[in-house]
Design a protein around this motif. Sequence first.
Motif, PDB file in Angstrom:
ATOM      1  N   ALA A   1      27.881  45.789 -17.415  1.00 56.06           N
ATOM      2  CA  ALA A   1      26.951  45.101 -16.566  1.00 56.06           C
ATOM      3  C   ALA A   1      28.487  43.755 -16.147  1.00 56.06           C
ATOM      4  CB  ALA A   1      25.764  44.636 -17.380  1.00 56.06           C
ATOM      5  N   VAL A   2      28.854  44.268 -14.799  1.00 57.60           N
ATOM      6  CA  VAL A   2      29.051  42.098 -14.328  1.00 57.60           C
ATOM      7  C   VAL A   2      28.018  41.741 -13.916  1.00 57.60           C
ATOM      8  CG1 VAL A   2      29.926  41.692 -11.641  1.00 57.60           C
ATOM      9  CG2 VAL A   2      29.828  44.120 -12.441  1.00 57.60           C
ATOM     10  N   PRO A   3      29.103  40.469 -14.880  1.00 55.75           N
ATOM     11  CA  PRO A   3      28.217  39.077 -14.876  1.00 55.75           C
ATOM     12  C   PRO A   3      27.897  38.340 -13.852  1.00 55.75           C
ATOM     13  CG  PRO A   3      30.132  38.722 -15.264  1.00 55.75           C
ATOM     14  CD  PRO A   3      30.717  40.429 -15.558  1.00 55.75           C
ATOM     15  N   LEU A   4      26.893  38.742 -13.234  1.00 53.03           N
ATOM     16  CA  LEU A   4      26.252  38.132 -11.684  1.00 53.03           C
ATOM     17  C   LEU A   4      24.891  38.195 -12.736  1.00 53.03           C
ATOM     18  CD1 LEU A   4      28.066  39.613  -9.087  1.00 53.03           C
ATOM     19  CD2 LEU A   4      28.181  37.517 -10.075  1.00 53.03           C
ATOM     20  N   PRO A   5      23.936  37.600 -13.424  1.00 51.63           N
ATOM     21  CA  PRO A   5      22.539  38.116 -13.664  1.00 51.63           C
ATOM     22  C   PRO A   5      21.623  37.268 -12.766  1.00 51.63           C
ATOM     23  CG  PRO A   5      23.697  35.641 -14.665  1.00 51.63           C
ATOM     24  CD  PRO A   5      25.420  36.395 -14.251  1.00 51.63           C
ATOM     25  N   SER A   6      20.409  37.782 -12.438  1.00 51.59           N
ATOM     26  CA  SER A   6      19.777  37.307 -11.450  1.00 51.59           C
ATOM     27  C   SER A   6      18.387  38.765 -12.201  1.00 51.59           C
ATOM     28  CB  SER A   6      19.610  37.681 -10.206  1.00 51.59           C
ATOM     29  OG  SER A   6      20.748  39.397 -10.196  1.00 51.59           O
ATOM     30  N   ARG A   7      17.367  39.052 -11.968  1.00 51.08           N
ATOM     31  CA  ARG A   7      16.187  39.293 -11.651  1.00 51.08           C
ATOM     32  C   ARG A   7      16.413  41.353 -10.811  1.00 51.08           C
ATOM     33  NH1 ARG A   7      13.177  34.635 -11.985  1.00 51.08           N
ATOM     34  NH2 ARG A   7      11.821  34.626 -13.376  1.00 51.08           N
ATOM     35  N   LEU A   8      16.687  40.510  -9.609  1.00 51.40           N
ATOM     36  CA  LEU A   8      17.390  41.651  -8.487  1.00 51.40           C
ATOM     37  C   LEU A   8      18.661  41.967  -9.804  1.00 51.40           C
ATOM     38  CD1 LEU A   8      16.432  40.368  -5.248  1.00 51.40           C
ATOM     39  CD2 LEU A   8      15.202  41.743  -6.772  1.00 51.40           C
TER      40      LEU A   8
ATOM     41  N   ASP B   1      24.932  45.487 -10.042  1.00 52.26           N
ATOM     42  CA  ASP B   1      25.175  46.852  -9.597  1.00 52.26           C
ATOM     43  C   ASP B   1      24.958  46.903  -8.441  1.00 52.26           C
ATOM     44  OD1 ASP B   1      24.597  49.077 -12.062  1.00 52.26           O
ATOM     45  OD2 ASP B   1      23.861  47.124 -12.544  1.00 52.26           O
ATOM     46  N   LEU B   2      24.464  45.901  -7.669  1.00 49.12           N
ATOM     47  CA  LEU B   2      25.103  46.416  -5.929  1.00 49.12           C
ATOM     48  C   LEU B   2      26.521  45.685  -5.966  1.00 49.12           C
ATOM     49  CD1 LEU B   2      24.328  46.695  -2.648  1.00 49.12           C
ATOM     50  CD2 LEU B   2      23.766  44.421  -3.455  1.00 49.12           C
ATOM     51  N   ALA B   3      26.360  44.607  -6.685  1.00 48.94           N
ATOM     52  CA  ALA B   3      28.171  44.588  -6.817  1.00 48.94           C
ATOM     53  C   ALA B   3      29.175  45.171  -7.201  1.00 48.94           C
ATOM     54  CB  ALA B   3      28.482  42.676  -7.570  1.00 48.94           C
ATOM     55  N   TRP B   4      28.925  46.125  -7.937  1.00 50.38           N
ATOM     56  CA  TRP B   4      29.464  47.186  -8.745  1.00 50.38           C
ATOM     57  C   TRP B   4      29.392  48.376  -7.324  1.00 50.38           C
ATOM     58  CZ3 TRP B   4      28.346  52.433  -9.971  1.00 50.38           C
ATOM     59  CH2 TRP B   4      29.598  52.873 -10.763  1.00 50.38           C
ATOM     60  N   ALA B   5      28.329  48.882  -6.897  1.00 46.50           N
ATOM     61  CA  ALA B   5      28.312  50.136  -6.422  1.00 46.50           C
ATOM     62  C   ALA B   5      29.100  49.709  -4.562  1.00 46.50           C
ATOM     63  CB  ALA B   5      27.414  50.724  -6.482  1.00 46.50           C
TER      64      ALA B   5
ATOM     65  N   ALA C   1      32.881  39.714 -11.020  1.00 48.17           N
ATOM     66  CA  ALA C   1      32.203  38.544 -10.551  1.00 48.17           C
ATOM     67  C   ALA C   1      32.849  37.344 -10.514  1.00 48.17           C
ATOM     68  CB  ALA C   1      31.276  37.838 -12.153  1.00 48.17           C
ATOM     69  N   THR C   2      34.077  37.511 -10.445  1.00 54.04           N
ATOM     70  CA  THR C   2      34.618  36.018 -10.067  1.00 54.04           C
ATOM     71  C   THR C   2      35.212  35.945  -8.149  1.00 54.04           C
ATOM     72  OG1 THR C   2      36.402  35.937 -11.926  1.00 54.04           O
ATOM     73  CG2 THR C   2      37.139  34.246 -10.835  1.00 54.04           C
ATOM     74  N   ALA C   3      35.353  37.466  -8.183  1.00 55.16           N
ATOM     75  CA  ALA C   3      35.591  37.489  -6.486  1.00 55.16           C
ATOM     76  C   ALA C   3      34.758  37.516  -5.899  1.00 55.16           C
ATOM     77  CB  ALA C   3      36.298  38.984  -6.937  1.00 55.16           C
ATOM     78  N   TYR C   4      32.510  37.562  -6.272  1.00 52.77           N
ATOM     79  CA  TYR C   4      32.370  37.872  -5.603  1.00 52.77           C
ATOM     80  C   TYR C   4      31.448  35.932  -5.529  1.00 52.77           C
ATOM     81  CZ  TYR C   4      30.044  41.644  -4.484  1.00 52.77           C
ATOM     82  OH  TYR C   4      29.291  43.337  -3.522  1.00 52.77           O
ATOM     83  N   ARG C   5      32.271  35.125  -7.101  1.00 53.01           N
ATOM     84  CA  ARG C   5      31.381  33.637  -6.645  1.00 53.01           C
ATOM     85  C   ARG C   5      32.759  32.803  -6.140  1.00 53.01           C
ATOM     86  NH1 ARG C   5      28.464  33.502 -12.552  1.00 53.01           N
ATOM     87  NH2 ARG C   5      27.061  33.106 -11.606  1.00 53.01           N
ATOM     88  N   SER C   6      34.156  33.559  -5.535  1.00 54.49           N
ATOM     89  CA  SER C   6      35.278  32.823  -5.060  1.00 54.49           C
ATOM     90  C   SER C   6      34.864  31.033  -4.773  1.00 54.49           C
ATOM     91  CB  SER C   6      35.909  34.191  -4.302  1.00 54.49           C
ATOM     92  OG  SER C   6      35.162  33.412  -3.326  1.00 54.49           O
ATOM     93  N   ASP C   7      34.156  30.675  -4.273  1.00 52.86           N
ATOM     94  CA  ASP C   7      34.425  29.588  -4.448  1.00 52.86           C
ATOM     95  C   ASP C   7      33.570  28.716  -5.063  1.00 52.86           C
ATOM     96  OD1 ASP C   7      31.322  31.217  -3.897  1.00 52.86           O
ATOM     97  OD2 ASP C   7      30.562  28.946  -3.939  1.00 52.86           O
ATOM     98  N   ARG C   8      33.779  29.635  -6.415  1.00 56.90           N
ATOM     99  CA  ARG C   8      33.953  28.716  -7.736  1.00 56.90           C
ATOM    100  C   ARG C   8      35.060  28.392  -8.148  1.00 56.90           C
ATOM    101  NH1 ARG C   8      28.087  29.497 -10.902  1.00 56.90           N
ATOM    102  NH2 ARG C   8      26.973  29.930  -9.193  1.00 56.90           N
ATOM    103  N   VAL C   9      36.166  29.190  -7.646  1.00 57.29           N
ATOM    104  CA  VAL C   9      37.259  28.727  -8.557  1.00 57.29           C
ATOM    105  C   VAL C   9      38.180  28.657  -7.565  1.00 57.29           C
ATOM    106  CG1 VAL C   9      37.051  30.632 -10.606  1.00 57.29           C
ATOM    107  CG2 VAL C   9      38.332  31.191  -7.753  1.00 57.29           C
TER     108      VAL C   9
ATOM    109  N   LEU D   1      20.783  34.552  -5.388  1.00 54.33           N
ATOM    110  CA  LEU D   1      20.952  35.472  -5.841  1.00 54.33           C
ATOM    111  C   LEU D   1      22.494  34.309  -6.365  1.00 54.33           C
ATOM    112  CD1 LEU D   1      21.643  37.975  -3.673  1.00 54.33           C
ATOM    113  CD2 LEU D   1      19.802  37.862  -5.753  1.00 54.33           C
ATOM    114  N   PRO D   2      23.180  35.119  -7.798  1.00 55.84           N
ATOM    115  CA  PRO D   2      24.663  34.329  -8.630  1.00 55.84           C
ATOM    116  C   PRO D   2      25.441  34.410  -7.713  1.00 55.84           C
ATOM    117  CG  PRO D   2      23.485  36.291  -9.705  1.00 55.84           C
ATOM    118  CD  PRO D   2      22.822  36.023  -8.398  1.00 55.84           C
ATOM    119  N   ALA D   3      25.555  34.694  -6.506  1.00 57.50           N
ATOM    120  CA  ALA D   3      26.377  34.692  -5.413  1.00 57.50           C
ATOM    121  C   ALA D   3      26.116  34.594  -4.300  1.00 57.50           C
ATOM    122  CB  ALA D   3      27.500  35.581  -6.125  1.00 57.50           C
TER     123      ALA D   3
END
Length: 462
Positions: free
Chosen positions: A53-60, A64-68, A90-98, A362-364
Amino acid sequence: MPASTDDRRSPRASANGESDEGGQRRAGVDLLARVQRELGLAGAEVASPPHRAVPLPSRLATADLAWASVSAAMLAAGRSPASLDPERIATAYRSDRVLTISGEAPPVWSVYSGFWRTSDGWIRTHGNYPHHAAGLRSGLRLRHDAAVDAVRDALGERTTTAAVADITTAGGLAVAVAAEEPAVDRALREHPLLELVRIDTTPASHAPRATAASTPPASLPLQGMRVLDLTRVIAGPVCSRTLAMLGADVLRIDPPHLPEPEWQHLDTGHGKRSAVLDARTSRLQELLAHADAVVLGYRPAALERLGLQPEVLARRYPRLVLAQLSAWGVENPERAGFDSLVQAASGISFIESADGDRPGALPAQALDHSAGYLLAAAVTALLCRRPQEEGSRIVRTSLRRVAAELLGMPRSGEPAAEVEFDTRPHVARFDVDGTALVTARPALAGFEYWAPHKWGSDQPTW
């Protein structure tokens, strides 16, 4: 004060159906298979579930949207998704954090961007751009230096409807935080996630093109292709950044009167040249005449005012590939928006609420990033098939259509726990004209970025 953009948990999820993590991951596989069919992408079927699993935890099913979405870009590039690293995605989707510039993490959210309580509900505003912040202050009749407390007090006295009307009429951006409407999302999902249109044109070819000044390695699928980037913010630049990474010569054009925040451009400008040009000039038409593809990220109505509607360009420049991205879809041509606003208006923010009252997120900025990778997959596939096909091609999606896709995927009652991992293997370091830059590495496995150019530092020429 506005709620933190990291609020993303709530005790219950309203449901199109709840599912465990395995169900969400199977949904990601199903989504990828559908995108493969829509785009005609080759590639072996992926077993279910095929990945950690991609570590982007959320209810939705954000993970899997990110992985696909990233997997679709991998397949279009001729690579297998099996090599993808979930932590890298996950890092790419949260790029503003790094992201750091000269060793400092830049502020990425304006004090005028966030959730605000009104007298009868919540609204979400976006004030990262100075002109949108000015519109918000003007709509609320506040001073140019108004602090957070003044905004909070002004909004607390207004109804949601009045607050949104006051701000948007003055040129600001605000939406009501709404509950999801499953019927609306089902209707949106009746249309393809990536809408493909073929425009038949009279046989013609592009004008002769000069050899690129810097030729990427021959193994890159888009070597020698020229892509004109008319996008801003995240989704469009993520698309064109991916095309540049795959070998395309990408030239980003911005209007002289609307500079991009430095951090935002450096976070998504990898491998692209950046120039400033009035789109109404004949020079832009000359660039289009020599382009293989163009990525359009402005409101549909703005494109019409500039004479840059995809159908017009498709007929004017035969065999051109056009990718059109909007926030709300072509059926809302005048409406401006951002990922955070679409989350709020579509029901995502209440689903991700921590307490059932205060909206979450969402987490990103997952709608943005996913739209970018999906469009990049489509453009890559269309460019690679272009020698065998006649006519021009248009591919469209919107952040709202991506949101409808996410809302139709299985969801869980509670998000998984946040996963801590070492991001150091997933960052890249560059020197940009003497500025030390640290950004996320590509989500696509086996590729690396070239350094961004300073915003507006290049000439508008191929």
